[in-house]
Design an enzyme around this catalytic site. Structure first.
Site, short mmCIF file in Angstrom:
data_model
loop_
_atom_site.label_atom_id
_atom_site.label_comp_id
_atom_site.label_asym_id
_atom_site.label_seq_id
_atom_site.Cartn_x
_atom_site.Cartn_y
_atom_site.Cartn_z
N CYS A 120 38.68 -9.86 45.83
CA CYS A 120 39.97 -10.07 45.15
C CYS A 120 39.85 -11.10 44.04
O CYS A 120 40.50 -10.99 43.00
CB CYS A 120 41.03 -10.50 46.15
SG CYS A 120 41.63 -9.16 47.21
N GLU A 135 46.65 -9.24 47.53
CA GLU A 135 46.46 -9.52 46.12
C GLU A 135 46.29 -8.23 45.32
O GLU A 135 46.84 -8.09 44.21
CB GLU A 135 45.24 -10.43 45.91
CG GLU A 135 45.32 -11.75 46.64
CD GLU A 135 44.67 -11.71 48.02
OE1 GLU A 135 44.02 -12.70 48.39
OE2 GLU A 135 44.82 -10.69 48.73
N CYS A 142 39.79 -13.38 49.00
CA CYS A 142 38.39 -13.10 49.31
C CYS A 142 37.60 -12.96 48.01
O CYS A 142 38.16 -12.99 46.91
CB CYS A 142 38.26 -11.84 50.16
SG CYS A 142 38.65 -10.32 49.26
N HIS A 202 44.15 -5.24 50.04
CA HIS A 202 44.54 -6.61 50.27
C HIS A 202 45.87 -6.91 49.57
O HIS A 202 46.28 -6.20 48.64
CB HIS A 202 43.45 -7.56 49.78
CG HIS A 202 42.23 -7.54 50.65
ND1 HIS A 202 41.21 -8.47 50.56
CD2 HIS A 202 41.86 -6.68 51.65
CE1 HIS A 202 40.28 -8.20 51.46
NE2 HIS A 202 40.65 -7.11 52.12
#
Length: 356
Positions: free
Chosen positions: A302, A274, A299, A272
């Site tokens: 994360c 992040e 999410c 992701h």
């Protein structure tokens, strides 16, 4: 602040300019075209432009206290005048060419707003204006109006469509009620100077959105920027790890199978945005008090990692399917979470009637 207005014939540029003058203290500036344009049947120039531009107008003196209508022969003259008074409010409907627009865009106090409406609405306005002026002999057919409108917008040398496409704000004006139009314009906050110079939230969120353009994930483009003391520490976007096939080349089976949001995350090979930003920065560079900007709310997975590394605040623009779970993790971990909503830009419909 200088607001430039452009748009189609009878779209309502002058009306928007009047609103800015009457309700926000703007003064109208006039820029003479390089070559005079002959009007035909009253529509080669819109009535707005006819009212604005008079060949006999002279440049009046401006004493700094009483604002008067001002007219200029060149773009440079207009800009020199506004540069010395940039803290005041100015508006112009006289943006004739892209070369004029280029010069205006160089200045940090300028913003371009386009005003348009469906051709049927603009034709009716033209009829109304001609009748109001008791010029029934100058009535124009829809076919003739279409020809003039197309010339106004699409002429390869003088058409205004290239200018309209560059507008920061594009107003679709189908309103027939002046009071309603003014009320709607008031809600848009056209004088918000954050459109001229983004605040820090806008700046970093735009960087996150730019990072997202590098993503090759088949499910969703996401970008992230990690910041400490208003300095960028790292950026990230989602996609498969180094050495693997890109997601859009089949590198992640889960993303390419089109599973719904939140399903099969355990089989997803994409990092992701992040995660990439955190890996790039490293724990020693993040420290306490760092802020993470992401164009999509993190999410659940994360959010756990963000909390662990000590980030103090997360700012996002778009929601995700796990926003509630993420908010709960951040609340427990002492991480501030807030959504950033920028000033309205792009295409804005001022009214949405059932029929035009």
């Amino acid at each position: 602040m200088l607001i430039g207005l452009c748009g189609g014939i009878c779209a309502g540029k002058r009306t928007v300019a009047n609103y800015l003058e009457e309700h926000h203290g703007f003064t109208h500036l006039y820029l003479r075209p390089d070559k005079p344009v002959q009007a035909t049947n009253g529509v080669t120039k819109s009535e707005d432009e006819e009212q604005d531009r008079k060949s006999t107008r002279t440049v009046p003196q401006f004493n700094g206290t009483s604002k008067k209508e001002l007219s200029f022969d060149t773009t440079d003259d207009l800009l020199d005048f506004v540069t010395k008074r940039w803290r005041e409010r100015w508006v112009t409907t006289d943006i004739h060419t892209e070369s004029v627009l280029d010069k205006l865009f160089w200045r940090p106090f300028f913003i371009l707003v386009s005003v348009d409406a469906p051709v049927s609405v603009r034709w009716k306005r033209c009829h109304y204006r001609l009748q109001k002026a008791q010029s029934s002999s100058e009535a124009i057919t829809l076919e003739d109006f279409l020809i003039k409108s197309d010339e106004h917008l699409y002429n390869p040398d003088t058409g205004l469509l290239p200018l309209i496409s560059r507008a920061t704000i594009r107003l679709l004006n189908t309103s027939s009620n002046l009071a309603h139009l003014y009320a709607t314009l008031g809600k848009l906050d056209l004088t918000n100077e954050e459109r001229l110079r983004p605040n820090w939230d806008q700046y970093f969120m735009q960087l996150a959105s730019l990072a997202a353009q590098r993503s090759n994930c088949m499910k969703r483009r996401v970008g992230c920027v990690l910041v400490r003391e208003k300095r960028v520490i790292s950026t990230g976007y989602n996609g498969t790890p180094r050495g693997l096939k890109n997601c859009d080349q089949g590198g992640c089976p889960r993303c390419n199978e089109g599973l719904g949001s939140g399903f099969g995350l355990g089989t997803c090979l994409c990092l992701h945005a992040e995660e990439n930003a955190l890996l790039e920065a490293g724990r020693e560079r993040i420290r306490e008090g760092s802020t993470l900007y992401c164009d999509t709310c993190p999410c659940l997975t994360c959010s756990i990692k963000i909390t662990q590394v000590g980030i103090g605040e997360v700012v996002y623009s778009q929601g995700y399917s796990m926003d509630g779970e993420t908010a709960d993790i951040f609340k427990q971990g002492g991480v501030k979470l807030r959504q950033f909503v920028p000033p309205a830009n792009g295409l804005i419909h001022l009214e949405k009637p059932a029929h035009y």
